[in-house]
Design a protein around this motif. Structure first.
Motif, PDB file in Angstrom:
ATOM      1  N   GLY A 124      48.030  46.192  29.817  1.00  0.00           N
ATOM      2  CA  GLY A 124      47.638  47.384  29.031  1.00  0.00           C
ATOM      3  C   GLY A 124      46.500  48.293  29.599  1.00  0.00           C
ATOM      4  N   GLN A 125      45.532  47.382  29.933  1.00  0.00           N
ATOM      5  CA  GLN A 125      44.273  47.903  30.358  1.00  0.00           C
ATOM      6  C   GLN A 125      44.190  48.652  32.105  1.00  0.00           C
ATOM      7  OE1 GLN A 125      40.809  45.294  30.122  1.00  0.00           O
ATOM      8  NE2 GLN A 125      39.974  45.981  32.158  1.00  0.00           N
ATOM      9  N   PRO A 126      43.751  49.853  31.854  1.00  0.00           N
ATOM     10  CA  PRO A 126      43.665  50.515  33.384  1.00  0.00           C
ATOM     11  C   PRO A 126      43.478  49.684  34.354  1.00  0.00           C
ATOM     12  CG  PRO A 126      43.267  51.959  31.642  1.00  0.00           C
ATOM     13  CD  PRO A 126      43.200  50.560  31.111  1.00  0.00           C
ATOM     14  N   THR A 127      43.975  49.589  35.703  1.00  0.00           N
ATOM     15  CA  THR A 127      43.526  48.690  36.630  1.00  0.00           C
ATOM     16  C   THR A 127      43.877  49.413  37.827  1.00  0.00           C
ATOM     17  OG1 THR A 127      44.174  46.775  34.960  1.00  0.00           O
ATOM     18  CG2 THR A 127      43.811  46.296  37.515  1.00  0.00           C
ATOM     19  N   ASN A 128      43.185  49.300  39.081  1.00  0.00           N
ATOM     20  CA  ASN A 128      43.364  49.707  40.253  1.00  0.00           C
ATOM     21  C   ASN A 128      44.049  48.620  41.106  1.00  0.00           C
ATOM     22  OD1 ASN A 128      42.024  52.212  40.106  1.00  0.00           O
ATOM     23  ND2 ASN A 128      39.893  51.327  40.439  1.00  0.00           N
ATOM     24  N   TYR A 129      45.257  49.113  41.941  1.00  0.00           N
ATOM     25  CA  TYR A 129      45.942  48.413  42.594  1.00  0.00           C
ATOM     26  C   TYR A 129      45.868  49.009  44.201  1.00  0.00           C
ATOM     27  CZ  TYR A 129      47.812  46.565  38.300  1.00  0.00           C
ATOM     28  OH  TYR A 129      47.989  45.889  37.068  1.00  0.00           O
ATOM     29  N   PRO A 130      45.196  48.108  45.058  1.00  0.00           N
ATOM     30  CA  PRO A 130      45.360  48.578  46.699  1.00  0.00           C
ATOM     31  C   PRO A 130      46.794  48.503  47.093  1.00  0.00           C
ATOM     32  CG  PRO A 130      44.552  46.344  46.343  1.00  0.00           C
ATOM     33  CD  PRO A 130      44.988  46.704  44.828  1.00  0.00           C
ATOM     34  N   ARG A 131      46.847  49.232  48.104  1.00  0.00           N
ATOM     35  CA  ARG A 131      48.080  49.257  48.895  1.00  0.00           C
ATOM     36  C   ARG A 131      47.975  48.711  50.490  1.00  0.00           C
ATOM     37  NH1 ARG A 131      48.246  54.455  46.651  1.00  0.00           N
ATOM     38  NH2 ARG A 131      49.980  55.240  45.124  1.00  0.00           N
ATOM     39  N   LYS A 132      48.972  48.231  51.029  1.00  0.00           N
ATOM     40  CA  LYS A 132      48.948  47.545  52.255  1.00  0.00           C
ATOM     41  C   LYS A 132      48.199  46.474  52.415  1.00  0.00           C
ATOM     42  CE  LYS A 132      50.067  52.132  54.332  1.00  0.00           C
ATOM     43  NZ  LYS A 132      49.605  53.063  55.166  1.00  0.00           N
ATOM     44  N   VAL A 133      46.909  46.699  52.386  1.00  0.00           N
ATOM     45  CA  VAL A 133      46.162  45.417  52.541  1.00  0.00           C
ATOM     46  C   VAL A 133      45.090  44.933  51.445  1.00  0.00           C
ATOM     47  CG1 VAL A 133      46.072  45.686  54.954  1.00  0.00           C
ATOM     48  CG2 VAL A 133      44.409  46.639  53.841  1.00  0.00           C
ATOM     49  N   VAL A 134      44.819  43.913  51.015  1.00  0.00           N
ATOM     50  CA  VAL A 134      44.278  43.368  49.773  1.00  0.00           C
ATOM     51  C   VAL A 134      42.709  44.065  49.569  1.00  0.00           C
ATOM     52  CG1 VAL A 134      42.974  41.364  50.578  1.00  0.00           C
ATOM     53  CG2 VAL A 134      43.596  41.475  48.385  1.00  0.00           C
ATOM     54  N   ASP A 135      42.183  44.580  50.770  1.00  0.00           N
ATOM     55  CA  ASP A 135      40.802  45.145  50.540  1.00  0.00           C
ATOM     56  C   ASP A 135      40.660  46.501  50.873  1.00  0.00           C
ATOM     57  OD1 ASP A 135      41.333  44.703  53.189  1.00  0.00           O
ATOM     58  OD2 ASP A 135      39.360  44.092  54.022  1.00  0.00           O
ATOM     59  N   SER A 136      42.002  47.161  50.715  1.00  0.00           N
ATOM     60  CA  SER A 136      42.052  48.523  50.985  1.00  0.00           C
ATOM     61  C   SER A 136      41.384  49.451  49.918  1.00  0.00           C
ATOM     62  CB  SER A 136      43.704  49.033  50.878  1.00  0.00           C
ATOM     63  OG  SER A 136      43.859  50.441  51.120  1.00  0.00           O
ATOM     64  N   THR A 137      40.987  50.593  50.510  1.00  0.00           N
ATOM     65  CA  THR A 137      40.398  51.623  49.907  1.00  0.00           C
ATOM     66  C   THR A 137      41.418  52.648  49.122  1.00  0.00           C
ATOM     67  OG1 THR A 137      39.780  53.039  51.536  1.00  0.00           O
ATOM     68  CG2 THR A 137      38.184  51.580  50.789  1.00  0.00           C
ATOM     69  N   ASP A 138      42.668  52.565  49.605  1.00  0.00           N
ATOM     70  CA  ASP A 138      43.652  53.066  49.088  1.00  0.00           C
ATOM     71  C   ASP A 138      44.286  52.575  47.893  1.00  0.00           C
ATOM     72  OD1 ASP A 138      45.932  54.779  48.735  1.00  0.00           O
ATOM     73  OD2 ASP A 138      47.099  54.160  50.408  1.00  0.00           O
ATOM     74  N   VAL A 139      43.926  52.980  46.477  1.00  0.00           N
ATOM     75  CA  VAL A 139      44.295  52.382  45.442  1.00  0.00           C
ATOM     76  C   VAL A 139      45.017  53.284  44.628  1.00  0.00           C
ATOM     77  CG1 VAL A 139      42.461  50.627  45.666  1.00  0.00           C
ATOM     78  CG2 VAL A 139      42.050  52.822  44.503  1.00  0.00           C
ATOM     79  N   HIS A 140      45.740  52.772  43.654  1.00  0.00           N
ATOM     80  CA  HIS A 140      46.147  53.624  42.459  1.00  0.00           C
ATOM     81  C   HIS A 140      46.159  52.924  41.299  1.00  0.00           C
ATOM     82  CE1 HIS A 140      49.885  51.471  41.782  1.00  0.00           C
ATOM     83  NE2 HIS A 140      49.712  50.964  43.057  1.00  0.00           N
ATOM     84  N   GLU A 141      45.901  53.693  40.095  1.00  0.00           N
ATOM     85  CA  GLU A 141      45.748  53.078  38.786  1.00  0.00           C
ATOM     86  C   GLU A 141      46.783  53.413  37.991  1.00  0.00           C
ATOM     87  OE1 GLU A 141      41.732  53.654  36.383  1.00  0.00           O
ATOM     88  OE2 GLU A 141      43.223  55.089  35.173  1.00  0.00           O
TER      89      GLU A 141
END
Length: 323
Positions: A224-241
């Motif tokens: 339930g805690q808001p968390t950022n998840y990267p896309r494509k590669v593990v160190d990506s700056t393209d994230v969504h919460e």
């Protein structure tokens, strides 16, 4: 004395006993240790809780590896592969129980799960291949298959604990298929097609060490805690919460069969998602130890052959004397 079947079997038993004695003197008491992960090994992290079942990865995999759609209905309108096969090397399957109303919930819920090669750290398929058509890259750790070297024995199919290698049984000149982590794309600076097209970041590419850290971050974060998840590669700056899921507290592939380079996270127990409960010791470590004991230096086969040859000679000599 004629060389009867009984005498032949007695001779074979004697030769086998000699071979067993020879093997006993060379076989170590314990199996070898599991192979270790290459320092620069790459792989995938698949998070079932992020997967929406769009199957974009399945389509991208077909494009990247030149496989054709597979139909399981007479209409042949949609690509409806039921599992990995001689035509499909990546597939998304669905779990459903009861009312199926709640995503990533075991009771009255549903979830998605990816099926493809897990790229074992100590792969059984490589261990059993008699012609080295199956190989493991010493740098990336990717488990590959070379059709030109394959003799079609299919030992790898029997040996794989995850039932991954598949055979084209419907072709006159069949080949064996499995995910090779899009190594042809990696060679030109691209990432695996399934990770590139995943819209939610359910499939991530990267170094296995970084993927393990990311998996631990997610399973260690309260649900339930808001968390950022990267896309494509593990160190990506393209994230969504989004709110963190309630995970099964285990990363599948971290220990199974000595570890795998494709890691899995899920909100539903893995045995319900089609992945078997397996030990930490790899099958390859155990099997190779037995094989080395029996066939090391060809001591046992030579002893067996010598025993059979001696009995055949003895029986032939006795037969000549009786005449």
């Amino acid at each position: 004395m004629a060389l009867s079947r009984r005498n032949f079997l007695k001779g074979a038993a004697a030769g086998s006993a000699a071979a067993a004695c020879a093997a006993a003197t060379t076989t170590p008491a314990d199996a070898r240790e599991n192979q270790t992960l290459p320092p620069k090994a790459v792989g995938l992290l698949y998070d079932s809780t992020l997967c929406v079942g769009c199957k974009a990865c399945v389509v991208a995999c077909r494009d990247a590896n030149d496989t054709k759609p597979e139909f399981s209905t007479d209409e042949k309108i949609w690509d409806t592969a039921l599992d990995i096969s001689g035509k499909t090397i990546t597939v998304i399957k669905m779990y459903s129980e009861g009312t199926g109303q709640h995503k990533d919930q075991e009771k009255d819920g549903f979830a998605f799960m990816k099926r493809s090669c897990l790229h074992c750290v100590d792969p059984s398929c490589v261990s059993v291949c008699p012609v080295s058509a199956m190989t493991k890259d010493p740098v990336t750790g990717i488990v590959s298959h070379e059709p030109a070297d394959c003799i079609g024995c299919r030992y790898c199919i029997v040996a794989c604990p995850f039932a991954v290698p598949q055979f084209e049984f419907d072709k006159p000149f069949p080949k064996l298929l499995k995910c090779q982590l899009c190594k042809q794309r990696l060679a030109v600076g691209k990432i695996p097609a399934c990770a590139e097209v995943c819209p939610t970041g359910a499939t991530l590419f990267g170094p296995v060490t970084a993927l393990k850290e990311e998996a631990a971050r997610r399973t260690g974060t309260p649900a339930g805690q808001p968390t950022n998840y990267p896309r494509k590669v593990v160190d990506s700056t393209d994230v969504h919460e989004r709110p963190n899921a309630k995970y099964v507290q285990h990363t599948y592939g971290a220990t199974e069969m000595g570890g795998t380079q494709m890691l899995l996270l899920s909100g539903v127990p893995f045995e319900k998602m089609g992945y078997p409960t397996l030990r930490e010791k790899s099958y390859a470590a155990e099997a190779e130890t037995i094989q080395d004991g029996i066939y090391g230096g060809f001591v046992a086969p030579v002893a067996l052959f010598a025993g059979l040859l001696y009995m055949a000679h003895k029986n032939t000599k006795n037969h000549d004397e009786e005449e």
